[in-house]
Design a protein around this motif. Sequence first.
Motif, PDB file in Angstrom:
ATOM      1  N   TYR A  77       0.822  -1.204   0.000  1.00 28.37           N
ATOM      2  CA  TYR A  77       0.000   0.000   0.000  1.00 28.37           C
ATOM      3  C   TYR A  77       0.862   1.262   0.000  1.00 28.37           C
ATOM      4  CZ  TYR A  77      -3.996  -2.923   1.476  1.00 28.37           C
ATOM      5  OH  TYR A  77      -4.986  -3.874   1.557  1.00 28.37           O
ATOM      6  N   MET A  78       2.122   1.119   0.445  1.00 31.84           N
ATOM      7  CA  MET A  78       3.002   2.272   0.589  1.00 31.84           C
ATOM      8  C   MET A  78       3.802   2.577  -0.677  1.00 31.84           C
ATOM      9  SD  MET A  78       2.417   3.391   3.645  1.00 31.84           S
ATOM     10  CE  MET A  78       3.810   4.457   4.034  1.00 31.84           C
ATOM     11  N   LYS A  79       4.310   1.540  -1.337  1.00 31.17           N
ATOM     12  CA  LYS A  79       5.169   1.750  -2.503  1.00 31.17           C
ATOM     13  C   LYS A  79       4.441   2.578  -3.570  1.00 31.17           C
ATOM     14  CE  LYS A  79       8.328  -0.704  -5.607  1.00 31.17           C
ATOM     15  NZ  LYS A  79       8.083   0.123  -6.796  1.00 31.17           N
ATOM     16  N   ASN A  80       5.124   3.567  -4.080  1.00 25.98           N
ATOM     17  CA  ASN A  80       4.653   4.453  -5.162  1.00 25.98           C
ATOM     18  C   ASN A  80       3.682   5.538  -4.706  1.00 25.98           C
ATOM     19  OD1 ASN A  80       6.134   2.788  -6.915  1.00 25.98           O
ATOM     20  ND2 ASN A  80       4.351   1.520  -7.364  1.00 25.98           N
ATOM     21  N   ARG A  81       3.297   5.562  -3.421  1.00 26.40           N
ATOM     22  CA  ARG A  81       2.406   6.615  -2.952  1.00 26.40           C
ATOM     23  C   ARG A  81       3.099   7.965  -3.024  1.00 26.40           C
ATOM     24  NH1 ARG A  81      -3.002   6.197  -2.785  1.00 26.40           N
ATOM     25  NH2 ARG A  81      -2.900   8.111  -1.568  1.00 26.40           N
ATOM     26  N   TRP A  82       2.313   8.993  -3.321  1.00 27.45           N
ATOM     27  CA  TRP A  82       2.847  10.339  -3.497  1.00 27.45           C
ATOM     28  C   TRP A  82       2.844  11.132  -2.200  1.00 27.45           C
ATOM     29  CZ3 TRP A  82       5.212  12.283  -7.751  1.00 27.45           C
ATOM     30  CH2 TRP A  82       5.101  11.519  -8.933  1.00 27.45           C
ATOM     31  N   VAL A  83       3.887  11.940  -2.039  1.00 31.96           N
ATOM     32  CA  VAL A  83       4.048  12.786  -0.859  1.00 31.96           C
ATOM     33  C   VAL A  83       4.429  14.192  -1.319  1.00 31.96           C
ATOM     34  CG1 VAL A  83       5.420  13.174   1.228  1.00 31.96           C
ATOM     35  CG2 VAL A  83       4.745  10.844   0.603  1.00 31.96           C
ATOM     36  N   LYS A  84       3.760  15.187  -0.762  1.00 33.98           N
ATOM     37  CA  LYS A  84       4.134  16.592  -0.977  1.00 33.98           C
ATOM     38  C   LYS A  84       5.091  17.006   0.139  1.00 33.98           C
ATOM     39  CE  LYS A  84       0.836  19.716  -1.505  1.00 33.98           C
ATOM     40  NZ  LYS A  84      -0.203  20.745  -1.153  1.00 33.98           N
ATOM     41  N   ILE A  85       6.193  17.636  -0.242  1.00 30.44           N
ATOM     42  CA  ILE A  85       7.188  18.065   0.739  1.00 30.44           C
ATOM     43  C   ILE A  85       7.472  19.543   0.513  1.00 30.44           C
ATOM     44  CG2 ILE A  85       9.454  17.580   1.743  1.00 30.44           C
ATOM     45  CD1 ILE A  85       9.442  14.910   0.262  1.00 30.44           C
ATOM     46  N   ARG A  86       7.522  20.306   1.587  1.00 35.62           N
ATOM     47  CA  ARG A  86       7.808  21.728   1.443  1.00 35.62           C
ATOM     48  C   ARG A  86       8.917  22.149   2.411  1.00 35.62           C
ATOM     49  NH1 ARG A  86       2.064  24.061   3.931  1.00 35.62           N
ATOM     50  NH2 ARG A  86       2.514  23.600   6.122  1.00 35.62           N
ATOM     51  N   LYS A  87       9.687  23.122   1.958  1.00 42.51           N
ATOM     52  CA  LYS A  87      10.790  23.662   2.757  1.00 42.51           C
ATOM     53  C   LYS A  87      11.070  25.086   2.303  1.00 42.51           C
ATOM     54  CE  LYS A  87      15.766  23.069   3.558  1.00 42.51           C
ATOM     55  NZ  LYS A  87      15.726  23.568   4.941  1.00 42.51           N
ATOM     56  N   ASP A  88      11.006  26.012   3.232  1.00 42.90           N
ATOM     57  CA  ASP A  88      11.355  27.407   2.954  1.00 42.90           C
ATOM     58  C   ASP A  88      10.647  27.950   1.706  1.00 42.90           C
ATOM     59  OD1 ASP A  88      13.088  27.241   5.126  1.00 42.90           O
ATOM     60  OD2 ASP A  88      14.774  26.640   3.871  1.00 42.90           O
ATOM     61  N   GLY A  89       9.353  27.653   1.595  1.00 41.57           N
ATOM     62  CA  GLY A  89       8.573  28.173   0.492  1.00 41.57           C
ATOM     63  C   GLY A  89       8.609  27.344  -0.775  1.00 41.57           C
ATOM     64  N   LYS A  90       9.425  26.316  -0.818  1.00 42.76           N
ATOM     65  CA  LYS A  90       9.494  25.440  -1.993  1.00 42.76           C
ATOM     66  C   LYS A  90       8.639  24.200  -1.744  1.00 42.76           C
ATOM     67  CE  LYS A  90      14.204  26.845  -3.178  1.00 42.76           C
ATOM     68  NZ  LYS A  90      15.604  26.388  -3.403  1.00 42.76           N
ATOM     69  N   GLU A  91       7.975  23.718  -2.791  1.00 43.64           N
ATOM     70  CA  GLU A  91       7.186  22.491  -2.713  1.00 43.64           C
ATOM     71  C   GLU A  91       7.604  21.546  -3.824  1.00 43.64           C
ATOM     72  OE1 GLU A  91       2.966  23.770  -0.603  1.00 43.64           O
ATOM     73  OE2 GLU A  91       2.996  23.190  -2.715  1.00 43.64           O
ATOM     74  N   CYS A  92       7.903  20.314  -3.455  1.00 42.54           N
ATOM     75  CA  CYS A  92       8.264  19.278  -4.414  1.00 42.54           C
ATOM     76  C   CYS A  92       7.503  18.010  -4.051  1.00 42.54           C
ATOM     77  CB  CYS A  92       9.777  19.028  -4.406  1.00 42.54           C
ATOM     78  SG  CYS A  92      10.778  20.520  -4.680  1.00 42.54           S
ATOM     79  N   TYR A  93       7.457  17.077  -4.989  1.00 44.53           N
ATOM     80  CA  TYR A  93       6.662  15.869  -4.812  1.00 44.53           C
ATOM     81  C   TYR A  93       7.519  14.642  -5.102  1.00 44.53           C
ATOM     82  CZ  TYR A  93       2.617  18.974  -4.798  1.00 44.53           C
ATOM     83  OH  TYR A  93       1.711  19.955  -4.473  1.00 44.53           O
ATOM     84  N   GLY A  94       7.251  13.541  -4.377  1.00 45.64           N
ATOM     85  CA  GLY A  94       7.995  12.316  -4.603  1.00 45.64           C
ATOM     86  C   GLY A  94       7.169  11.092  -4.290  1.00 45.64           C
ATOM     87  N   GLN A  95       7.696   9.928  -4.685  1.00 42.95           N
ATOM     88  CA  GLN A  95       7.024   8.647  -4.464  1.00 42.95           C
ATOM     89  C   GLN A  95       7.795   7.814  -3.441  1.00 42.95           C
ATOM     90  OE1 GLN A  95       6.789   7.697  -8.939  1.00 42.95           O
ATOM     91  NE2 GLN A  95       5.004   6.626  -8.085  1.00 42.95           N
ATOM     92  N   ILE A  96       7.079   7.138  -2.579  1.00 39.36           N
ATOM     93  CA  ILE A  96       7.697   6.254  -1.589  1.00 39.36           C
ATOM     94  C   ILE A  96       8.235   5.012  -2.293  1.00 39.36           C
ATOM     95  CG2 ILE A  96       7.266   4.798   0.425  1.00 39.36           C
ATOM     96  CD1 ILE A  96       5.041   6.777   1.195  1.00 39.36           C
ATOM     97  N   GLN A  97       9.512   4.682  -2.024  1.00 40.94           N
ATOM     98  CA  GLN A  97      10.120   3.496  -2.617  1.00 40.94           C
ATOM     99  C   GLN A  97      10.885   2.640  -1.600  1.00 40.94           C
ATOM    100  OE1 GLN A  97       9.301   2.517  -5.522  1.00 40.94           O
ATOM    101  NE2 GLN A  97       8.325   4.417  -6.212  1.00 40.94           N
ATOM    102  N   ASP A  98      10.880   3.033  -0.341  1.00 37.67           N
ATOM    103  CA  ASP A  98      11.584   2.267   0.687  1.00 37.67           C
ATOM    104  C   ASP A  98      10.948   2.593   2.029  1.00 37.67           C
ATOM    105  OD1 ASP A  98      13.412   0.510   1.759  1.00 37.67           O
ATOM    106  OD2 ASP A  98      15.180   1.721   1.349  1.00 37.67           O
ATOM    107  N   ALA A  99      11.447   1.968   3.098  1.00 40.92           N
ATOM    108  CA  ALA A  99      10.948   2.228   4.450  1.00 40.92           C
ATOM    109  C   ALA A  99      12.107   2.620   5.351  1.00 40.92           C
ATOM    110  CB  ALA A  99      10.229   1.003   5.004  1.00 40.92           C
ATOM    111  N   GLY A 100      11.849   3.478   6.301  1.00 39.32           N
ATOM    112  CA  GLY A 100      12.847   3.968   7.230  1.00 39.32           C
ATOM    113  C   GLY A 100      12.638   5.465   7.393  1.00 39.32           C
TER     114      GLY A 100
END
Length: 238
Positions: free
Chosen positions: A140-163
Amino acid sequence: MSAVLLLAAGATACTPPKPEPQGRYPWHTDIVATTFWVGEVFDPNAADGSQVFSTYDSQWMRSYGGCDGKVTAGKCETEARSDSNGYAPSSFKPKENPFYLDLPYDDVNNPAAFRERADVIPWANDEGYRGQATNRSFSYMKNRWVKIRKDGKECYGQIQDAGPGQYQDKEYVFGSNDARPANKKFNGAGMDVSPALNGCLGFSDLDGQSDKVDWQFVDFQDVPPGPWLDVVTTSQVK
């Protein structure tokens, strides 16, 4: 007109601003994020010390297409990324999405997480996931999308591992109260991000433990155009 009459008439000058809409998934704030990369070996003596494979792909480096960085004296090392080539590695075009990350919940190999995953993962009953609770070849986790933001920047990525460091931290990963990660290693990191995300978000270090981010899960239909959509990973557990 008196202040009482103004309020009665619907004046809003003293009304506190509304908080940012949370959407379906809550925000997790001020989280230490470290950097990892396909092909990295940071501890050859640890069961989880190599990114040649991931918890969801026993041949992750082959699936990805090689070292996600540069090979120096036989060692796979990270490298700075630029938007000039979509934050991809400089030496080749990856076969999978270079915008990847991990979170501390392994819903396939951790026995407790596997047993409970259909009850705690918010999208477990969505189309494409429903009915997979006992299928060990499905994450259920692999390939799920996550929005990440830092100091006004927003980028997106997919889960491919655990930890990092933990593999069943459901209170932090899925909770709605902005819980701190259970992990105490690596400055209490609650996420590892790829070199592409490191560059996209403008991390201060290529491979450090001081950068902090906010993040939330997002559904694929809510992912905006960007270099994170140049190559989308769709493969399941290998």
